[in-house]
Design a protein around this motif. Structure first.
Motif, PDB file in Angstrom:
ATOM      1  N   PHE A 129      12.564   3.888  16.324  1.00  0.00           N
ATOM      2  CA  PHE A 129      12.745   4.115  14.893  1.00  0.00           C
ATOM      3  C   PHE A 129      11.689   3.249  14.273  1.00  0.00           C
ATOM      4  CE2 PHE A 129      16.057   1.414  16.594  1.00  0.00           C
ATOM      5  CZ  PHE A 129      15.811   0.228  15.979  1.00  0.00           C
ATOM      6  N   LEU A 130      10.747   2.394  14.844  1.00  0.00           N
ATOM      7  CA  LEU A 130      10.059   1.672  14.506  1.00  0.00           C
ATOM      8  C   LEU A 130       8.569   2.365  14.296  1.00  0.00           C
ATOM      9  CD1 LEU A 130      10.515  -1.727  16.072  1.00  0.00           C
ATOM     10  CD2 LEU A 130      11.039  -1.168  13.734  1.00  0.00           C
ATOM     11  N   GLU A 131       7.844   2.337  13.201  1.00  0.00           N
ATOM     12  CA  GLU A 131       6.693   3.033  13.425  1.00  0.00           C
ATOM     13  C   GLU A 131       5.318   2.225  13.451  1.00  0.00           C
ATOM     14  OE1 GLU A 131       6.345   4.767   8.991  1.00  0.00           O
ATOM     15  OE2 GLU A 131       8.291   5.545   9.047  1.00  0.00           O
ATOM     16  N   ASP A 132       4.471   2.863  14.442  1.00  0.00           N
ATOM     17  CA  ASP A 132       3.386   2.248  14.678  1.00  0.00           C
ATOM     18  C   ASP A 132       2.013   2.911  14.107  1.00  0.00           C
ATOM     19  OD1 ASP A 132       1.034   1.441  16.108  1.00  0.00           O
ATOM     20  OD2 ASP A 132       1.807   2.145  18.088  1.00  0.00           O
ATOM     21  N   HIS A 133       1.449   2.134  12.994  1.00  0.00           N
ATOM     22  CA  HIS A 133       0.439   2.366  12.084  1.00  0.00           C
ATOM     23  C   HIS A 133      -0.741   1.908  12.762  1.00  0.00           C
ATOM     24  CE1 HIS A 133       2.851   4.981   9.381  1.00  0.00           C
ATOM     25  NE2 HIS A 133       3.830   3.956   9.391  1.00  0.00           N
ATOM     26  N   ASN A 134      -0.935   1.695  14.011  1.00  0.00           N
ATOM     27  CA  ASN A 134      -1.863   1.023  14.591  1.00  0.00           C
ATOM     28  C   ASN A 134      -2.338  -0.122  13.820  1.00  0.00           C
ATOM     29  OD1 ASN A 134      -3.660   0.889  16.832  1.00  0.00           O
ATOM     30  ND2 ASN A 134      -5.280   1.960  15.984  1.00  0.00           N
ATOM     31  N   ILE A 135      -1.665  -1.177  13.396  1.00  0.00           N
ATOM     32  CA  ILE A 135      -2.127  -2.021  12.522  1.00  0.00           C
ATOM     33  C   ILE A 135      -2.237  -3.303  13.460  1.00  0.00           C
ATOM     34  CG2 ILE A 135      -1.545  -4.013  10.713  1.00  0.00           C
ATOM     35  CD1 ILE A 135       0.183  -1.828   9.440  1.00  0.00           C
ATOM     36  N   LYS A 136      -3.552  -3.812  13.807  1.00  0.00           N
ATOM     37  CA  LYS A 136      -3.830  -4.693  14.928  1.00  0.00           C
ATOM     38  C   LYS A 136      -4.831  -5.703  14.367  1.00  0.00           C
ATOM     39  CE  LYS A 136      -4.443  -1.917  18.364  1.00  0.00           C
ATOM     40  NZ  LYS A 136      -4.500  -1.170  19.743  1.00  0.00           N
ATOM     41  N   PHE A 137      -4.456  -7.069  14.678  1.00  0.00           N
ATOM     42  CA  PHE A 137      -5.584  -7.908  14.026  1.00  0.00           C
ATOM     43  C   PHE A 137      -5.386  -9.061  15.228  1.00  0.00           C
ATOM     44  CE2 PHE A 137      -1.580  -8.218  11.802  1.00  0.00           C
ATOM     45  CZ  PHE A 137      -0.987  -9.521  11.721  1.00  0.00           C
ATOM     46  N   LEU A 138      -6.498 -10.211  14.898  1.00  0.00           N
ATOM     47  CA  LEU A 138      -6.353 -11.235  15.739  1.00  0.00           C
ATOM     48  C   LEU A 138      -5.756 -12.711  15.045  1.00  0.00           C
ATOM     49  CD1 LEU A 138      -9.741 -10.908  17.447  1.00  0.00           C
ATOM     50  CD2 LEU A 138      -7.630 -11.152  18.496  1.00  0.00           C
ATOM     51  N   ILE A 139      -5.126 -13.535  15.884  1.00  0.00           N
ATOM     52  CA  ILE A 139      -4.648 -14.707  15.342  1.00  0.00           C
ATOM     53  C   ILE A 139      -5.264 -15.805  16.538  1.00  0.00           C
ATOM     54  CG2 ILE A 139      -3.029 -14.044  13.931  1.00  0.00           C
ATOM     55  CD1 ILE A 139      -1.175 -15.229  15.841  1.00  0.00           C
ATOM     56  N   TYR A 195       4.621  -3.580  13.458  1.00  0.00           N
ATOM     57  CA  TYR A 195       5.428  -2.090  13.288  1.00  0.00           C
ATOM     58  C   TYR A 195       6.155  -2.163  12.247  1.00  0.00           C
ATOM     59  CZ  TYR A 195       4.467  -1.808  18.559  1.00  0.00           C
ATOM     60  OH  TYR A 195       3.982  -1.720  19.427  1.00  0.00           O
ATOM     61  N   PHE A 196       6.369  -0.955  11.582  1.00  0.00           N
ATOM     62  CA  PHE A 196       6.727  -0.859  10.179  1.00  0.00           C
ATOM     63  C   PHE A 196       8.242  -0.521  10.389  1.00  0.00           C
ATOM     64  CE2 PHE A 196       7.376   1.809   6.292  1.00  0.00           C
ATOM     65  CZ  PHE A 196       7.660   0.494   5.621  1.00  0.00           C
ATOM     66  N   LEU A 197       9.222  -0.866   9.660  1.00  0.00           N
ATOM     67  CA  LEU A 197      10.559  -0.198   9.523  1.00  0.00           C
ATOM     68  C   LEU A 197      10.792   0.297   8.176  1.00  0.00           C
ATOM     69  CD1 LEU A 197      13.347   0.221  10.796  1.00  0.00           C
ATOM     70  CD2 LEU A 197      14.160  -1.920   9.559  1.00  0.00           C
ATOM     71  N   ARG A 198      11.020   1.707   8.241  1.00  0.00           N
ATOM     72  CA  ARG A 198      11.120   2.336   6.847  1.00  0.00           C
ATOM     73  C   ARG A 198      12.186   2.047   6.304  1.00  0.00           C
ATOM     74  NH1 ARG A 198       7.549   5.318   4.417  1.00  0.00           N
ATOM     75  NH2 ARG A 198       6.090   5.210   6.423  1.00  0.00           N
ATOM     76  N   PRO A 199      12.512   1.504   5.208  1.00  0.00           N
ATOM     77  CA  PRO A 199      13.713   1.220   4.285  1.00  0.00           C
ATOM     78  C   PRO A 199      14.657   2.220   4.515  1.00  0.00           C
ATOM     79  CG  PRO A 199      11.828   0.740   2.859  1.00  0.00           C
ATOM     80  CD  PRO A 199      11.302   1.429   4.322  1.00  0.00           C
ATOM     81  N   PRO A 207       0.982  -1.105  -0.143  1.00  0.00           N
ATOM     82  CA  PRO A 207      -0.042   0.016   0.015  1.00  0.00           C
ATOM     83  C   PRO A 207       0.884   1.380  -0.150  1.00  0.00           C
ATOM     84  CG  PRO A 207      -0.697  -1.539   1.646  1.00  0.00           C
ATOM     85  CD  PRO A 207       0.531  -2.206   1.074  1.00  0.00           C
ATOM     86  N   THR A 208       0.251   2.351  -0.349  1.00  0.00           N
ATOM     87  CA  THR A 208       1.051   3.757  -0.702  1.00  0.00           C
ATOM     88  C   THR A 208       1.978   3.925   0.399  1.00  0.00           C
ATOM     89  OG1 THR A 208      -0.929   4.377  -2.176  1.00  0.00           O
ATOM     90  CG2 THR A 208       0.725   6.245  -1.278  1.00  0.00           C
ATOM     91  N   LEU A 209       1.204   3.944   1.760  1.00  0.00           N
ATOM     92  CA  LEU A 209       1.883   4.272   2.947  1.00  0.00           C
ATOM     93  C   LEU A 209       3.201   3.661   3.330  1.00  0.00           C
ATOM     94  CD1 LEU A 209       1.792   6.135   5.575  1.00  0.00           C
ATOM     95  CD2 LEU A 209       0.323   4.382   6.493  1.00  0.00           C
ATOM     96  N   PHE A 210       3.350   2.366   2.794  1.00  0.00           N
ATOM     97  CA  PHE A 210       4.268   1.272   3.087  1.00  0.00           C
ATOM     98  C   PHE A 210       5.159   1.059   1.848  1.00  0.00           C
ATOM     99  CE2 PHE A 210       0.946   0.399   5.928  1.00  0.00           C
ATOM    100  CZ  PHE A 210       1.383   0.852   7.101  1.00  0.00           C
ATOM    101  N   GLU A 211       4.761   1.590   0.590  1.00  0.00           N
ATOM    102  CA  GLU A 211       5.527   1.016  -0.536  1.00  0.00           C
ATOM    103  C   GLU A 211       6.962   1.615  -0.531  1.00  0.00           C
ATOM    104  OE1 GLU A 211       3.577   3.318  -3.630  1.00  0.00           O
ATOM    105  OE2 GLU A 211       4.462   5.109  -3.171  1.00  0.00           O
TER     106      GLU A 211
END
Length: 555
Positions: free
Chosen positions: A95-105, A117-121, A7-11
């Motif tokens: 340095f890790l980005e929190d975009h509130n991506i949460k889900f259940l397993i 959490y996202f690590l920007r390249p 997605p654009t935010l993480f491309e």
């Protein structure tokens, strides 16, 4: 034109090279990316970290999936008596980005919240990466514990970690609304992703195989994990599939689930991590039906990350004087660490040998100490002296390896010219590779799938002295770019084999290495420069990352 599949935010922050346009999700339990990011234990992490750097440099359409270990692997320190001590410290990474991506397993048939959490390249020069955590307020204590310690010593916790990496990684892409074309399992820890896909597609095994590729890293029994299938089912590892469906998918007729064998049956192609390991793996699994082809892609390390810029410049100019001057400066940096940790003062003009990697019995860290007379003579000689350094982390529950570490540590207290260092992570590893003259590698032959520490050592002018195993077989020109310990005769007992390898090490040291280093510095630097010439590009991870596309992802 190939475009980022994220997605654009993480491309991807670069234009995808059309050669690497196929979208790939790379699953690994550990990544050694930066010394500040302590989510790795050893060689698997060093390999995957280099892969992520090269994937970014080559503009590949690849994303890394890992786990955010709250306490990392462990901090290696010393107890009051100098023996190894294990310390767990909570880490916080801004340095890790929190975009509130949460889900259940589901784990043990109970809901568990996962946060990604996202690590920007741009942060460390990698491909885009996501790291999963269950150590969040929404979970109970047991669920939070899943992502606290890498390779938790509790086997039940490790099953939950494998569920998270595999199913959690697959679920992440559903949350992002994207679907990678290829799932790459770097070791079988993330195998749960295949069962998640199998459950989604109604049990179509062929569809799963089309999408999965697998890298096996070791012929060691401990590296090919086995568990009771009923225990795994109780942890929801198979994502709701019936036992009949699971057994049929992996051709299992008893209750012992072999992770490596299942991965070979659920992938369309796999690879060993050196040419020799590819041969060993094909032979190892040849008696089993319905496994995918096994090729080989030799491991490598990222030269842009590992190589000292001044050494590289002196090598390029073939300026041995400048090279020697820089090497002495780097030795001084290393020896400062030796002094701080041990109180031993090392000499920059003395040949310095390093053994540094994960401590494990088959890697034989203490091999050269088995002949006390030769060992003592090496360390106490006044003519052509030698300094010796060991470093590395054993698994905390590998008591045999811990005992070897402590025995070596005790032994070094008796000799001024040797030391055992703690805290073997990326930073110390760099100091050792930059500051050593020789890199000792002496695993039992065929039991080291690849090994990579000697590659980054060679990039910095440290000459390998090695048994002829793993990657070194593809590199070695004995006496020209390294020194090879001759293979022991087949059929020897372990004790006789070790004695043969040890005797040959001391013969090479006395008859070849020391005369060259002390009496023919021009000839010594010829070998150093030959080693640096031959290590790149063949053992630079850019070559490796390219081969994964040409030999695995596009196969």
């Amino acid at each position: 034109m190939a475009q980022s599949f994220l997605p654009t935010l993480f491309e991807h922050p670069y234009e995808i090279d059309p050669k690497y346009g196929k979208s790939v999700a790379y699953f690994s339990m550990e990544y050694a990316i930066d010394n500040s990011f302590k989510i790795y234990s050893g060689g698997l992490g060093y390999l995957s970290g280099s892969h992520m750097r090269s994937a970014g440099a080559l503009r590949q359409n690849l994303v890394g999936i890992g786990i955010l270990w709250t306490y990392g692997y462990y901090n290696q320190t010393r107890a009051e008596d100098g023996s190894m001590a294990v310390q767990y410290l909570k880490k916080n990474y801004n340095f890790l980005e929190d975009h509130n991506i949460k889900f259940l397993i589901r784990v043990c048939n109970a809901p568990v919240w996962v946060k990604a959490y996202f690590l920007r390249p741009e942060t460390f020069g990698t491909a885009p990466m996501f790291f999963l955590s269950t150590d969040i307020d929404e979970n109970d204590e047991q669920s939070r514990n899943i992502t606290r310690r890498l390779y938790d010593s509790n086997g039940l916790t490790r099953i939950a970690q494998y569920v998270l990496l595999g199913q959690g990684g697959a679920r992440l892409f559903e949350e992002l609304g994207v679907e990678p074309e290829i799932y790459h399992l770097n070791e079988a820890h993330g195998l749960g992703a295949a069962f998640h896909m199998l459950a989604k597609n109604g049990g179509n095994v062929e569809e799963v195989r089309k999408r999965f590729v697998f890298t096996t890293h070791t012929p060691e029994e401990a590296g090919n994990e086995k568990m009771d299938i009923n225990l795994m089912e109780s942890f929801s590892f198979f994502d709701g599939l019936s036992m009949e469906q699971v057994r049929k998918a992996v051709d299992l007729h008893d209750n012992t689930f072999n992770f490596t064998l299942a991965a070979l049956r659920l992938s369309h192609i796999a690879n060993g991590v050196s040419k020799l390991h590819g041969e060993v793996a094909r032979q190892m699994w040849s008696g089993y039906s319905d496994i995918c082809p096994i090729t080989s892609i030799t491991n490598a390390q990222n030269r842009a990350y590992w190589q000292d810029a001044e050494l590289a410049e002196a090598f390029k100019a073939k300026d041995k004087t400048a090279f020697d001057r820089r090497k002495r400066s780097l030795k001084k940096d290393l020896f400062r660490m030796v002094g701080e940790q041990t109180g031993h003062v090392f000499d920059q003009d003395t040949l310095t040998i390093v053994w540094a990697r994960r401590f494990a019995a088959y890697k034989r860290p203490d091999l050269i100490t088995g002949n006390p007379t030769c060992f003592e003579r090496m360390l106490q000689r006044t003519n052509r002296p030698v300094q010796m350094i060991w470093a590395g982390k054993p698994y905390p529950s590998d008591y045999q390896a811990v005992e070897i570490f402590n025995r070596l540590n005790s032994l070094t207290g008796r000799y001024a010219r040797c030391a055992v260092l703690t805290g073997y992570e990326l930073g110390l590893s760099r100091l050792l590779k930059n500051g050593s003259d020789m890199w000792l590698n002496n695993p039992v032959v065929t039991r080291e799938a690849s090994g990579t520490s000697g590659m980054s050592a060679a990039m910095n002018g440290s000459v390998s002295i090695s048994t002829n195993d793993g990657w070194i077989r593809e590199f070695e020109k004995d006496g020209e770019n390294c020194f090879i310990i001759p293979e022991a005769k087949p059929g020897l007992s372990a004790e006789a084999r070790d004695r043969s390898d040890r005797d040959n090490f001391y013969t090479i040291l006395e008859e070849k290495v020391l005369p060259l280093y002390y009496d023919n510095k021009e000839g010594w630097y010829d070998i150093v420069f030959n080693s640096m010439r031959d290590i790149s590009p063949e053992f630079d991870s850019d070559r490796m990352a390219d081969e994964y596309y040409t030999k695995l992802y596009n196969a």
